[in-house]
Scaffold this motif. Structure first.
Motif, PDB file in Angstrom:
ATOM      1  N   ARG A  18      38.291   4.345  68.913  1.00 60.51           N
ATOM      2  CA  ARG A  18      37.825   2.882  68.410  1.00 60.51           C
ATOM      3  C   ARG A  18      37.764   2.829  67.003  1.00 60.51           C
ATOM      4  N   GLY A  19      38.611   1.802  66.309  1.00 61.78           N
ATOM      5  CA  GLY A  19      38.421   1.635  64.928  1.00 61.78           C
ATOM      6  C   GLY A  19      39.882   1.977  64.385  1.00 61.78           C
ATOM      7  N   TRP A  20      39.889   1.926  63.004  1.00 68.23           N
ATOM      8  CA  TRP A  20      41.284   1.892  62.232  1.00 68.23           C
ATOM      9  C   TRP A  20      41.872   3.384  62.470  1.00 68.23           C
ATOM     10  N   VAL A  54      28.953   7.799  67.474  1.00 69.78           N
ATOM     11  CA  VAL A  54      29.546   7.380  66.059  1.00 69.78           C
ATOM     12  C   VAL A  54      29.514   8.249  64.954  1.00 69.78           C
ATOM     13  N   PRO A  55      29.797   8.051  63.712  1.00 69.59           N
ATOM     14  CA  PRO A  55      29.522   8.970  62.634  1.00 69.59           C
ATOM     15  C   PRO A  55      28.207   8.712  62.037  1.00 69.59           C
ATOM     16  N   GLU A  56      27.838   9.522  61.349  1.00 63.81           N
ATOM     17  CA  GLU A  56      26.488   9.308  60.364  1.00 63.81           C
ATOM     18  C   GLU A  56      27.285   8.752  59.108  1.00 63.81           C
ATOM     19  N   GLY A  57      26.463   7.955  58.431  1.00 67.75           N
ATOM     20  CA  GLY A  57      27.301   7.399  57.292  1.00 67.75           C
ATOM     21  C   GLY A  57      27.417   5.902  56.955  1.00 67.75           C
ATOM     22  N   TRP A  58      27.014   5.152  58.271  1.00 66.99           N
ATOM     23  CA  TRP A  58      27.092   3.764  58.039  1.00 66.99           C
ATOM     24  C   TRP A  58      26.108   3.333  57.229  1.00 66.99           C
ATOM     25  N   ALA A  59      26.261   2.310  56.129  1.00 63.47           N
ATOM     26  CA  ALA A  59      25.276   1.912  55.239  1.00 63.47           C
ATOM     27  C   ALA A  59      24.142   0.891  55.835  1.00 63.47           C
ATOM     28  N   ASP A  60      24.821   0.160  56.895  1.00 57.20           N
ATOM     29  CA  ASP A  60      23.904  -1.117  57.274  1.00 57.20           C
ATOM     30  C   ASP A  60      23.192  -0.508  58.531  1.00 57.20           C
ATOM     31  N   ALA A  75      25.104   8.987  70.621  1.00 54.08           N
ATOM     32  CA  ALA A  75      25.255  10.318  69.919  1.00 54.08           C
ATOM     33  C   ALA A  75      25.436   9.964  68.497  1.00 54.08           C
ATOM     34  N   ILE A  76      25.005  10.527  67.529  1.00 59.84           N
ATOM     35  CA  ILE A  76      25.515  10.637  66.195  1.00 59.84           C
ATOM     36  C   ILE A  76      26.334  11.943  65.460  1.00 59.84           C
ATOM     37  N   SER A 122      21.101  11.329  70.475  1.00 58.88           N
ATOM     38  CA  SER A 122      21.682  13.024  70.244  1.00 58.88           C
ATOM     39  C   SER A 122      22.407  13.273  69.068  1.00 58.88           C
ATOM     40  N   LEU A 123      22.265  14.310  68.665  1.00 62.51           N
ATOM     41  CA  LEU A 123      22.890  14.757  67.179  1.00 62.51           C
ATOM     42  C   LEU A 123      23.653  15.746  67.334  1.00 62.51           C
ATOM     43  N   LEU A 124      25.192  15.737  66.896  1.00 63.02           N
ATOM     44  CA  LEU A 124      25.957  16.861  67.008  1.00 63.02           C
ATOM     45  C   LEU A 124      26.608  16.958  65.488  1.00 63.02           C
TER      46      LEU A 124
END
Length: 394
Positions: A18-20, A54-60, A75-76, A122-124
């Motif tokens: 999902r997403g651009w 989802v990725p790390e790095g969202w500011a909100d 999971a991030i 969970s982290l990867l």
């Protein structure tokens, strides 16, 4: 993230990307893998059987909160050291630092890993350095690395027409601008905003990639440079980088001021450059072995624990909050509609008042004209004669 989605799809899982969408990258992976995640889907809420990566790095923080208060497992994918580009799961007051000046020890702190882990996330990661930092904080973070079914490779016998390639449309452009004036006597290709295919084509033509990255995760550009035999000359400050050391076909220095001298020294030694170029291409290819990557992705997915009992409670809170937000939105929308209708009524009222004003003005004007006519001598005589005629006829 694309690689992860394709690897998951290749082992038979139902995957939604999902997403651009970067269509060229998507189609390149689809051609190489033979299976693909679903795309172009309508928005929906997470469900209990979902694993949402989802990725790390969202500011909100609200973007993470919405997922946290859902029934899905979360999971991030930690793509860069937490705290460098996105909210690092800390108290209010955090602001995004400048990568050009951030304290290297201010990112990827133990609390940045401990907080999401404590919330059941969970982290990867694709960076061994990030996995090590998480483990030092007492937090499991799976290393999945990277994978490409059909990675770029050096073109045999190609004549490299450029000494140095450098990118000018990323966060390290100011450091590139600082170094380039010291590369006198060398041909330099400054690569602006370009497609991925164009970047790789120009790296293929270059002998050296100038890469003044202070700190980030496992960047794709230096890997792509190595894969086509272009030797990165980079900084040693990024402890989360992959392949930026001499054994992997790269040259690293400790300071930006050392980059230009290192480039000159490397290009002056043809045998050393050729050895590093060969080493770079070989190690870059081994890092993205597709079957090994798929195995690591499969292992991670199978290791994600089932949803804890508190997921249902969090989902209940999230559902209640979503209902409340939607009710407030509907109320606000209705108030806006009423406000628009009120403005229309006021406009109609003002228009009627204006029309009434014009009618009164016309009436007063006509009355004045009538008085003026009465005051004229000829009119008065005519009126008297008319009155006499009326008396005689009556």
């Amino acid at each position: 993230m694309y690689e992860f989605a394709f690897a998951a799809a290749s082992i038979g899982l139902e995957v939604e990307l999902r997403g651009w969408l970067e269509r060229a990258a998507f189609e390149r992976l689809a051609d190489g893998v033979g299976a693909a995640p679903r795309v172009g889907l309508s928005a929906r809420l997470p469900e209990p059987n979902d694993l949402v990566v989802v990725p790390e790095g969202w500011a909100d923080p609200l973007e993470y909160a919405r997922l946290l208060m859902s029934p899905a497992r979360i999971a991030i994918f930690v793509l860069a050291p937490p705290g460098l580009f996105g909210w690092p799961w800390v108290a209010p007051g955090w602001t995004r630092p400048d990568p050009l000046s951030v304290d290297l020890d201010a990112v990827a702190k133990p609390a940045h890993f401990q907080a999401p882990h404590g919330l059941g996330i969970s982290l990867l990661t694709h960076s061994p350095g990030i996995a090590t930092a998480a483990q030092a904080a007492g937090v499991p973070c799976a290393f999945v690395g990277t994978g490409r079914p059909d990675p770029p490779t050096p073109q045999p016998g190609i004549e490299r027409s450029v000494d140095v390639a450098a990118l000018t449309s990323n966060r390290w452009a100011p450091l590139v601008a600082e170094v380039v004036p010291h590369l006198r006597g060398l041909t330099v290709d400054l690569v602006g905003e370009s497609s991925n295919e164009e970047v790789i084509a120009r790296l293929t033509q270059a002998r050296v990639l100038l890469w003044p990255s202070r700190i980030e995760g496992h960047a794709t550009i230096p890997w792509e440079a190595r894969s086509v035999g272009c030797v990165p000359v980079a900084l040693s400050t990024n402890r989360f980088a992959v392949g930026l050391h001499e054994d992997a076909g790269a040259v690293v220095v400790d300071d930006v001021s050392d980059l230009a001298p290192a480039v000159h020294a490397l290009l002056a030694n043809e045998d050393r450059w050729r050895e590093l170029s060969t080493r770079a291409a070989g190690t870059a290819a081994s890092e993205v072995d597709w079957l090994a990557y798929v195995d690591r992705v499969r292992s991670f997915i199978s290791s994600v624990p089932p949803a804890a009992p508190d997921r249902a409670a969090l989902a209940g809170m999230g559902g209640a909050l979503t209902d409340w937000i939607e009710a407030q939105f509907s109320r606000a929308q209705r108030l806006e509609e009423i406000s628009v209708e009120l403005e229309r009524v006021r406009a109609d009222r003002d228009r009627l008042h204006e029309q009434e004003h014009h009618a009164r003005a016309e009436r007063d004007h006509a009355a004045r004209k009538l008085i003026e006519l009465h005051d004229r001598r000829a009119v008065r005589i005519a009126l008297r004669l008319a009155a006499l005629r009326n008396r005689r006829t009556s």
